[in-house]
Write a protein that holds these residues in place. Structure first.
Motif, PDB file in Angstrom:
ATOM      1  N   GLY A 232      38.369  27.548  27.726  1.00 56.76           N
ATOM      2  CA  GLY A 232      38.558  28.679  26.830  1.00 56.76           C
ATOM      3  C   GLY A 232      37.875  29.954  27.288  1.00 56.76           C
ATOM      4  N   THR A 233      37.167  29.897  28.419  1.00 59.18           N
ATOM      5  CA  THR A 233      36.529  31.103  28.953  1.00 59.18           C
ATOM      6  C   THR A 233      37.628  32.091  29.329  1.00 59.18           C
ATOM      7  N   PRO A 234      37.455  33.368  28.966  1.00 59.76           N
ATOM      8  CA  PRO A 234      38.484  34.367  29.292  1.00 59.76           C
ATOM      9  C   PRO A 234      38.710  34.493  30.804  1.00 59.76           C
ATOM     10  N   ASP A 235      39.943  34.794  31.167  1.00 57.85           N
ATOM     11  CA  ASP A 235      40.314  34.904  32.578  1.00 57.85           C
ATOM     12  C   ASP A 235      39.462  35.908  33.336  1.00 57.85           C
ATOM     13  N   ASP A 236      39.109  37.039  32.699  1.00 57.25           N
ATOM     14  CA  ASP A 236      38.321  38.038  33.405  1.00 57.25           C
ATOM     15  C   ASP A 236      36.924  37.511  33.730  1.00 57.25           C
TER      16      ASP A 236
ATOM     17  N   ILE B 266      36.240  34.291  34.260  1.00 59.51           N
ATOM     18  CA  ILE B 266      36.478  33.313  35.323  1.00 59.51           C
ATOM     19  C   ILE B 266      36.597  34.030  36.670  1.00 59.51           C
ATOM     20  N   ALA B 267      37.279  35.160  36.681  1.00 54.78           N
ATOM     21  CA  ALA B 267      37.446  35.936  37.923  1.00 54.78           C
ATOM     22  C   ALA B 267      36.103  36.353  38.504  1.00 54.78           C
ATOM     23  N   VAL B 268      35.166  36.711  37.650  1.00 59.71           N
ATOM     24  CA  VAL B 268      33.831  37.110  38.125  1.00 59.71           C
ATOM     25  C   VAL B 268      33.114  35.920  38.753  1.00 59.71           C
ATOM     26  N   PHE B 269      33.111  34.770  38.077  1.00 57.49           N
ATOM     27  CA  PHE B 269      32.472  33.579  38.633  1.00 57.49           C
ATOM     28  C   PHE B 269      33.081  33.205  39.986  1.00 57.49           C
ATOM     29  N   PHE B 270      34.410  33.245  40.046  1.00 60.02           N
ATOM     30  CA  PHE B 270      35.105  32.850  41.263  1.00 60.02           C
ATOM     31  C   PHE B 270      34.841  33.833  42.401  1.00 60.02           C
ATOM     32  N   ALA B 271      34.865  35.135  42.105  1.00 55.90           N
ATOM     33  CA  ALA B 271      34.601  36.153  43.131  1.00 55.90           C
ATOM     34  C   ALA B 271      33.188  35.992  43.690  1.00 55.90           C
ATOM     35  N   LYS B 272      32.229  35.727  42.819  1.00 58.37           N
ATOM     36  CA  LYS B 272      30.856  35.538  43.287  1.00 58.37           C
ATOM     37  C   LYS B 272      30.738  34.288  44.158  1.00 58.37           C
ATOM     38  N   ALA B 273      31.450  33.231  43.792  1.00 55.32           N
ATOM     39  CA  ALA B 273      31.425  32.002  44.590  1.00 55.32           C
ATOM     40  C   ALA B 273      32.047  32.243  45.965  1.00 55.32           C
TER      41      ALA B 273
END
Length: 112
Positions: free
Chosen positions: A46-50, A52-59
């Motif tokens: 349920g985490t908002p897509d935006d 998720i994008a931050v977590f993924f970009a940092k990874a």
């Protein structure tokens, strides 16, 4: 025809605010490693897509960025690349946006 770039050398990417980063090519290995990053795996349903994008970009960035210029501490002294510093850098909207469009999104496109 799919054109493969077999040169797997890191290259410089200009971001914003006088910052540039040297990044490894966005490979399958980087993407798979980013997907298994503990911060990415801990994302709650349920985490908002935006977000998720931050977590993924940092990874992705923590695996891809090998050097940088134009990044310093609060006194202006250059600081080395580190996971903590990469996270802080990507917390700046103009930097995050440019990294997303120039590296992540570009790396996901196929040139045919």
């Amino acid at each position: 025809m799919l054109r493969l770039n077999l040169a797997r050398e890191a290259e410089w990417l200009d971001l914003a605010l006088g910052v540039r980063v040297k990044v490894e090519p966005l490979t399958t290995a980087i993407m798979v490693a980013a997907r298994t990053d503990p911060a990415v795996r801990a994302i709650a349903p349920g985490t908002p897509d935006d977000s998720i994008a931050v977590f993924f970009a940092k990874a992705i960035a923590s695996r891809a960025i090998v050097d940088w210029e134009g990044v310093g501490d609060e006194d202006g002294a250059p600081i080395p690349v580190s996971p903590e510093a990469i996270d802080a850098l990507l917390d700046l909207w103009p930097i995050f946006e440019k990294f997303q469009t120039a590296y992540v999104a570009k790396g996901l496109e196929l040139e045919v």
